[in-house]
Design an enzyme around this catalytic site. Sequence first.
Site, PDB file in Angstrom:
ATOM      1  N   HIS A 133      29.407  37.552  40.585  1.00 52.19           N
ATOM      2  CA  HIS A 133      28.774  38.563  41.433  1.00 52.19           C
ATOM      3  C   HIS A 133      29.411  39.926  41.168  1.00 52.19           C
ATOM      4  O   HIS A 133      30.288  40.064  40.306  1.00 52.19           O
ATOM      5  CB  HIS A 133      28.805  38.145  42.907  1.00 52.19           C
ATOM      6  CG  HIS A 133      30.186  37.976  43.496  1.00 52.19           C
ATOM      7  ND1 HIS A 133      31.083  39.007  43.627  1.00 52.19           N
ATOM      8  CD2 HIS A 133      30.823  36.880  43.990  1.00 52.19           C
ATOM      9  CE1 HIS A 133      32.197  38.583  44.185  1.00 52.19           C
ATOM     10  NE2 HIS A 133      32.070  37.269  44.409  1.00 52.19           N
ATOM     11  N   HIS A 145      33.308  40.298  40.800  1.00 56.44           N
ATOM     12  CA  HIS A 145      33.920  39.869  39.536  1.00 56.44           C
ATOM     13  C   HIS A 145      33.670  40.908  38.439  1.00 56.44           C
ATOM     14  O   HIS A 145      34.555  41.247  37.663  1.00 56.44           O
ATOM     15  CB  HIS A 145      33.342  38.522  39.082  1.00 56.44           C
ATOM     16  CG  HIS A 145      33.434  37.442  40.111  1.00 56.44           C
ATOM     17  ND1 HIS A 145      32.331  36.783  40.597  1.00 56.44           N
ATOM     18  CD2 HIS A 145      34.503  36.926  40.774  1.00 56.44           C
ATOM     19  CE1 HIS A 145      32.717  35.881  41.498  1.00 56.44           C
ATOM     20  NE2 HIS A 145      34.024  35.954  41.637  1.00 56.44           N
ATOM     21  N   CYS A 177      44.157  25.926  51.624  1.00 59.28           N
ATOM     22  CA  CYS A 177      42.786  26.451  51.519  1.00 59.28           C
ATOM     23  C   CYS A 177      42.283  26.156  50.116  1.00 59.28           C
ATOM     24  O   CYS A 177      42.829  26.677  49.134  1.00 59.28           O
ATOM     25  CB  CYS A 177      42.716  27.948  51.797  1.00 59.28           C
ATOM     26  SG  CYS A 177      41.081  28.627  51.401  1.00 59.28           S
ATOM     27  N   CYS A 210      41.013  29.268  48.156  1.00 64.20           N
ATOM     28  CA  CYS A 210      42.111  30.047  47.563  1.00 64.20           C
ATOM     29  C   CYS A 210      42.894  29.200  46.556  1.00 64.20           C
ATOM     30  O   CYS A 210      43.627  29.741  45.749  1.00 64.20           O
ATOM     31  CB  CYS A 210      43.120  30.503  48.611  1.00 64.20           C
ATOM     32  SG  CYS A 210      42.545  31.726  49.769  1.00 64.20           S
ATOM     33  N   CYS A 268      41.451  29.933  57.159  1.00 61.09           N
ATOM     34  CA  CYS A 268      42.047  30.756  56.107  1.00 61.09           C
ATOM     35  C   CYS A 268      41.734  32.217  56.400  1.00 61.09           C
ATOM     36  O   CYS A 268      40.584  32.560  56.655  1.00 61.09           O
ATOM     37  CB  CYS A 268      41.471  30.355  54.750  1.00 61.09           C
ATOM     38  SG  CYS A 268      41.760  31.602  53.483  1.00 61.09           S
ATOM     39  N   HIS A 270      39.083  33.379  53.600  1.00 61.06           N
ATOM     40  CA  HIS A 270      37.767  32.741  53.541  1.00 61.06           C
ATOM     41  C   HIS A 270      37.169  32.412  54.900  1.00 61.06           C
ATOM     42  O   HIS A 270      36.012  32.023  54.990  1.00 61.06           O
ATOM     43  CB  HIS A 270      37.830  31.491  52.663  1.00 61.06           C
ATOM     44  CG  HIS A 270      38.069  31.824  51.224  1.00 61.06           C
ATOM     45  ND1 HIS A 270      39.326  31.873  50.662  1.00 61.06           N
ATOM     46  CD2 HIS A 270      37.207  32.169  50.246  1.00 61.06           C
ATOM     47  CE1 HIS A 270      39.220  32.223  49.394  1.00 61.06           C
ATOM     48  NE2 HIS A 270      37.964  32.408  49.110  1.00 61.06           N
ATOM     49  N   LYS A 317      34.691  40.817  52.487  1.00 58.03           N
ATOM     50  CA  LYS A 317      34.707  40.725  51.029  1.00 58.03           C
ATOM     51  C   LYS A 317      33.417  40.058  50.558  1.00 58.03           C
ATOM     52  O   LYS A 317      33.041  39.001  51.074  1.00 58.03           O
ATOM     53  CB  LYS A 317      35.920  39.882  50.623  1.00 58.03           C
ATOM     54  CG  LYS A 317      36.012  39.528  49.170  1.00 58.03           C
ATOM     55  CD  LYS A 317      37.313  38.772  48.921  1.00 58.03           C
ATOM     56  CE  LYS A 317      37.361  38.170  47.542  1.00 58.03           C
ATOM     57  NZ  LYS A 317      37.592  36.736  47.525  1.00 58.03           N
ATOM     58  N   LYS A 342      30.172  34.657  47.055  1.00 59.77           N
ATOM     59  CA  LYS A 342      29.052  33.716  46.979  1.00 59.77           C
ATOM     60  C   LYS A 342      29.114  32.734  48.133  1.00 59.77           C
ATOM     61  O   LYS A 342      28.089  32.350  48.678  1.00 59.77           O
ATOM     62  CB  LYS A 342      29.110  32.946  45.660  1.00 59.77           C
ATOM     63  CG  LYS A 342      28.670  33.789  44.481  1.00 59.77           C
ATOM     64  CD  LYS A 342      27.201  33.594  44.173  1.00 59.77           C
ATOM     65  CE  LYS A 342      26.741  34.669  43.232  1.00 59.77           C
ATOM     66  NZ  LYS A 342      25.610  34.352  42.411  1.00 59.77           N
TER      67      LYS A 342
END
Length: 515
Positions: A17, A20, A126, A129, A144, A147, A295, A298
């Site tokens: 995405h 990245h 996690c 991670c 987490c 996330h 953040k 996906k």
Amino acid sequence: MAFYVSTPIYYVNDAPHLGHAYTTVAGDVLTRWHRQRGESVWYLTGTDEHGQKIMRTAEAHGVSPQEWCDKLVEEAWKPLWKHLEIANDDFIRTTEPRHTQRVQEFVQDLYDKGEIYKGSYTGPYCVSCEEYKVVGELLEGELCPIHKRPVEWLEEDNYFFKLSEYGERLLEHYDANPDFIQPASARNEVVQFVRQGLQDLSISRSTFDWGIPIPWDPKHVIYVWIDALLNYATAVGYGSDQAKFDQTWPADVHLVGKDILRFHAVIWPAMLLANGLRLPGRVFANGWLMVGGEKMSKSNLTGISPRQLTEHFGVDAYRYYFLRAIPFGQDGAFSWEDFAARYTSELANDYGNLASRVAAMVGKYFDGALPAAADAGPAEQAIADGLSAAVAAADKAIGDNLDFAGGLGAVFDFVRQVNGYLSDQAPWKVAKDESPQAQARLATILYTAAEALRGVAVLLNPVMPATSERLWVSLGAEVALGALADQRISEAADWGRLPAGVSVTKGEVLFPRLD
Ligand code: MSP
């Protein structure tokens, strides 16, 4: 010695995405810039293919992890980098034997040196991670912090790396090398973290098997992060091609997202110290692309594919936009409106129109043959000086400081200066006067503008290579001066390189109007 830059190696549990691509484009611009300084460069990217996260994704799709990785790498990741004109020198996959064998050797070395021991560990983990968390950092006692998903409690016998013994040496290194971690906020965070004291690090897993076996105890696989970090060494010949390794090692810049800073600024250098390898020059942590205050990812279903934007704006504008709009190192939000506004005002109007107006006037008034600057005066000197200043500022900002927004700002200030010069000089009015003095003035104005564009084409080449190439050809520079890629940044400000007489043609519009 090569100027060696790396991106993180990306997890292939999903397609790439914008987040990245953000780091990969930044690294591409940085390395293209250094190539254009005339340096030898090594730009590395790749994929991180082991661990539970990938294994579970593959299971959920009913294929083996290797099949899943092969498919994603070949169908999603590599084609995207090609599409975005990423000029990486190598692409490492952590499932390749050139990597797995060397990782085993590295870990075996640490074991033989007494840096690794067996113990057991219980803690919240996690999987997104691929990291044990500290209880105190969990949200609502179980989520987490990155996330926002429940952690899993793991309890297992593991091998541990004696990370706790490296705190002092790391702090000394940060002290002696103030630029080792950038930006300053990232550095402060790491220093604080290390000062609190480090715990030993669990470096093996025994509850699943998608990983590289621990050589002396193959019921365990190597923790995916230890495996992954070593890509930076295995890809440049560690343990296999000493000559290449000597020429490349250590990395000059590791580009990383701020969420993976500790791995790169704490664990990675400690691993290298433990094995007597030289430490990288810099770890630069970039910020996150945010969606609705979170953040982009996906897993949160907020990941936008870069192709959705390149279809609309083109690849060059895409490469430009994120680096220009967000100060590198800070978080930033993306919006279609902001992208469209910058596209129209900066790229289409300021830059694209300047290029097409100059080519059109050389065509109209001089039959496409670039005239000589017959009577250059102070106004022209100001443009030559402006180009020198832009070259110096952009070279320092982009090439040295990774301040892409600042460097591009300097180039576009110069573009606006040239536009201002044309409005002041009004060549279309001068052209109406057929006297020799007026014609000499007209020639000077158009030469000056074209020569300024030559400099701009060179400075923007690392960022927008296809557009610079079109401009370069349209200025007749390809024939007169050779390939754009061979133009040095340092020569960009050498006023007068474009010889009079070259054939200037009106090429395609650089940035077509948006629908
Ligand atoms: N595989 C590890 C890295 C190993 S490096 C030895 C990993 N992979 S990842 O695919 O999850 O993330 C790779 C990079 O993408 C990280 O630097 C991360 O910060 C970055 N990004 C992921 N989402 C992002 C945004 N929304 N914005 C900017 N970058 C982000 O971690």
